[in-house]
Structure formats: structure tokens, C-alpha cells
Design an enzyme around this catalytic site. Structure first.
Site, mmCIF file in Angstrom:
data_model
loop_
_atom_site.group_PDB
_atom_site.id
_atom_site.type_symbol
_atom_site.label_atom_id
_atom_site.label_comp_id
_atom_site.label_asym_id
_atom_site.label_seq_id
_atom_site.Cartn_x
_atom_site.Cartn_y
_atom_site.Cartn_z
ATOM 1 C CE LYS A 173 -3.966 1.881 0.237
ATOM 2 N NZ LYS A 173 -5.280 1.745 -0.724
ATOM 3 C CG ASP A 206 -6.835 -0.758 -2.496
ATOM 4 O OD1 ASP A 206 -5.817 -1.104 -2.782
ATOM 5 O OD2 ASP A 206 -7.508 0.372 -2.208
#
Ligand code: NAI
Ligand code: MG
Length: 339
Positions: A173, A206
Site C-alpha cells: 500500500k 485493495d
């Protein structure tokens, strides 16, 4: 004498899947000397005031190898996870979790073949949490070190090379967590140059979740930090039949602890319905680690036969076989294979 191995039967469904696994291991004909540790987790807290007694750690340091069933961790309070403590104290930096489709099981995808390499000692599980009572604010420190990143990422690339699985995806991330996830990504990008024959790419966590539930066949080896690896392991287990079937190995430079991905499943404990496949497959990984390839192959082939046949499955997969009955049935097949 045989192999001297620490055995942690855990709690919840732990003792049931442990006994099932021992039944199957016995059928391989290989001799084991089990060093059993039942006082760990909440039982150890009640008796000795500590969740992870030093004797257990010393024992694993002596045997170098452990077979471990799940141990319950209180939620939102109580003692720190002994699972996480074991991994940190023994420096079991690589959590390796193969998620492969099984024959005969009805799942949305047929050819899933992913191995997850989860960094196992730092990240958000570093254990550094503080609570500021005055302002009612809680903090958690996600520690990522270069050394820690390098060793797990190298492990993933080496595994990919050794097992001829030439595709590594790093999951991160780094768009938001620029320093922690950013360092992990940078280490992976640099290391990829040393493995020119291996396809390398990266995904933001994600997006990775979406990709995995729509096109899982596009991925082979996924390397990532602790929390993302924890979550993706259960997600990938869901792709191939659920938590009842996915094995794992915690590996460090000196020691290795073999355990399933799943937890202690208190909702089904003590009912003889848990699926022991995940721990049996973890024992298969242990046999490979010991160089007992024939016995490991017998376990794998017996399992594949049972699943392809589909008439002797546990309740999580729609069958009616009990934990003990599954183990006995499987042990008979393994014994016939090694005879
Ligand atoms: P869980 O993995 O124990 O259970 C999740 C769901 O999967 C439950 O519905 C359970 O019945 C089912 N399930 C899990 N293993 C199964 C099996 N072998 N056969 C059939 N069904 C199975 O996760 P949960 O409920 O989130 O956690 C329960 C406890 O386990 C917690 O205290 C947690 O901290 C601990 N835990 C321990 C781990 C370890 O010892 N390495 C790993 C994960 C959780
Ligand atoms: Mg988990």
C-alpha cells in the site's frame, strides 16, 4: 528413536485435528518421538501466569521443528497472541501458505495455484501498541525493516526459482504508507533484478483483493507484509475450499513450525466435525522439510484421491465424515501406498 519433534496440540479444534494428523503420520511408517506441550495459551495463563512458557520455546529450540495446532487468542483484551510471539521469538520470518485447487471440490475457479509468502515477524504485528488514557487515543506501530523485508522477499524469489514457478507479485500500500509499504516495495523492485527469469509485478492491496476474486489464475507467488498476508491467506483459502484445507509453514534460519492457516474454530470444537486436512497437509510440508519425500507424496496422493472421489468428506465441504473417521480412512489409504 525417529524424529524428535515438538508437538503443540493447541485448543479449540486443535487437539482433534492433531490426533487425526498423528493417525495419518503413523500410517507412513516413519518413527517420531513427540515432545508434547499442552500448557500454552489460556491454560498456561491460568496455571503459570504466562501464555507462552519458556519451556515450550526451549523445547522447539532443541528439536528445531514443531507441529502446531491453533491456539485461541482473546479478542480485544488479554494476553498477546502466542502464535505471533512464537514466530517473533524463533525468528520464523517466512510464513508460507500454498493455496491450490483440489480435485472434485465445487469452487468458483478450477486452477488456483498460489503460494503466499507472508512476512511473519514485523509490520502491524510488531506488538508495539500504546494507549494514551488522557486523550483516549490508541496507537499501533507498523515496523518494516530493510533486513526483514529482504529476507522474506528473497525467500519468495528463491522458492519461485527452485520450484519453477517464475512469477512473483509483491503486494503493498505504498501509495499511502509511503515509508513502510514503500520500503517493502522498493526492496522487492531491487531484488527482482537478480532474478531476470522471473516475471515480477506489484499490486496495491485493495486491487489485489479484487483481482484474486475475479482472476486468481493470473497469480503464482505473492509476497507481502504481515497483516496483508494474514488477510490474503484466508481469502485464498476461500478460493480453494476454505480454511479446512490450507496448510502452512513458519520458517526461519534455525527453526520451522508447521501449522494450518485456520484458527481454533471454537464454534465447532469438540464435535468431531473439524476438517483435519489443513493440519495433515502442514505435516506433509514438515515431511518434505525433513527430506521424507516418499511419505509426503503418499499423504498428498491419498488426499487427492479422497477429494477426487468425493464420498468421504467432512461437514465443511458438504460431507458427513467425522474428523476421526476421515483420519482413519486416510490412514488406511496412506498405509496401502507405502506398503
Ligand atoms: P478460525 O479459523 O478459527 O475459524 C473461522 C471459520 O472457519 C469458523 O467458522 C470455523 O468453524 C471454520 N474453520 C476453521 N478451521 C476449520 C476446520 N479445520 N474445519 C472446518 N471448519 C473450520 O478463525 P476465527 O474464528 O476468526 O478465530 C478463532 C480463534 O482462533 C481466535 O482466538 C484466533 O485468535 C485464533 N487463531 C489462531 C491461529 C493460530 O493458532 N495460528 C490462526 C488464526 C486464528
Ligand atoms: Mg490468520
Amino acid at each position: 528413536m525417529g524424529y524428535r519433534i515438538a508437538l503443540l496440540p493447541g485448543d479449540g479444534i486443535g487437539p482433534e485435528v492433531t490426533e487425526a494428523t498423528l493417525t495419518v503420520l503413523q500410517a507412513t511408517g516413519i518413527e517420531f518421538e513427540w515432545v508434547r506441550h499442552t500448557e500454552i495459551g489460556s491454560i498456561a495463563v491460568e496455571k503459570h501466569g504466562v501464555a507462552l512458557p519458556a519451556t515450550v520455546l526451549d523445547s522447539i529450540r532443541e528439536t528445531k521443528i514443531a507441529l502446531k495446532a491453533p491456539i485461541t487468542t482473546p479478542i480485544g483484551k488479554g494476553f498477546r497472541s502466542v502464535n505471533v510471539q512464537l514466530r517473533q521469538k524463533l525468528e520464523l520470518f517466512a510464513n508460507v501458505r500454498p493455496c491450490q485447487s483440489l480435485p472434485g471440490l465445487e469452487t468458483p475457479f478450477k486452477d488456483v495455484d498460489i503460494v503466499i509468502f507472508r512476512e511473519n515477524t514485523e509490520g502491524l504485528y510488531s506488538g508495539m501498541e500504546t494507549y494514551d488514557e488522557k486523550n483516549d487515543i490508541a496507537d499501533s506501530i507498523a515496523r518494516v525493516s530493510r533486513v526483514g523485508s529482504e529476507r522474506i522477499i528473497k525467500y519468495a524469489f528463491e522458492y519461485a526459482r527452485r520450484h519453477d514457478r517464475p512469477h512473483v507479485t509483491v503486494v503493498h500500500k505504498a501509495n499511502i504508507l509511503k515509508l513502510t509499504s514503500g520500503m517493502f516495495l522498493e526492496v522487492a523492485q531491487n531484488m527482482a533484478h537478480s532474478y531476470p527469469e522471473i516475471k515480477f509485478d506489484d499490486r496495491i492491496i485493495d486491487n489485489m483483493c479484487m483481482q484474486l476474486v475475479t482472476r486468481p489464475q493470473d497469480y503464482r507467488n505473492i509476497v507481502t507484509t504481515n497483516l496483508f498476508g494474514d488477510i490474503l491467506s484466508d481469502l485464498c483459502a476461500g478460493l480453494v475450499g476454505g480454511l479446512g484445507v490450507v496448510a502452512g509453514a513458519n520458517v526461519g534460519e534455525h527453526y520451522a513450525v508447521f501449522e494450518a492457516v485456520h484458527g481454533s474454530a471454537p464454534d465447532i470444537a469438540g464435535k468431531n466435525i473439524a476438517n483435519p486436512t489443513a493440519l495433515i497437509r502442514s505435516a506433509e510440508l514438515m515431511l518434505r522439510h525433513l527430506g521424507e519425500t516418499d511419505a509426503a507424496d503418499a499423504i498428498r496422493n491419498a488426499l487427492l484421491d479422497i477429494y477426487a472421489d468425493g464420498t468421504f468428506l467432512t461437514a465443511d465441504l458438504g460431507g458427513t465424515a467425522g474428523t476421526k473417521e476421515f483420519a482413519k480412512h486416510m490412514a488406511d489409504r496412506v498405509a496401502a501406498m507405502v506398503a
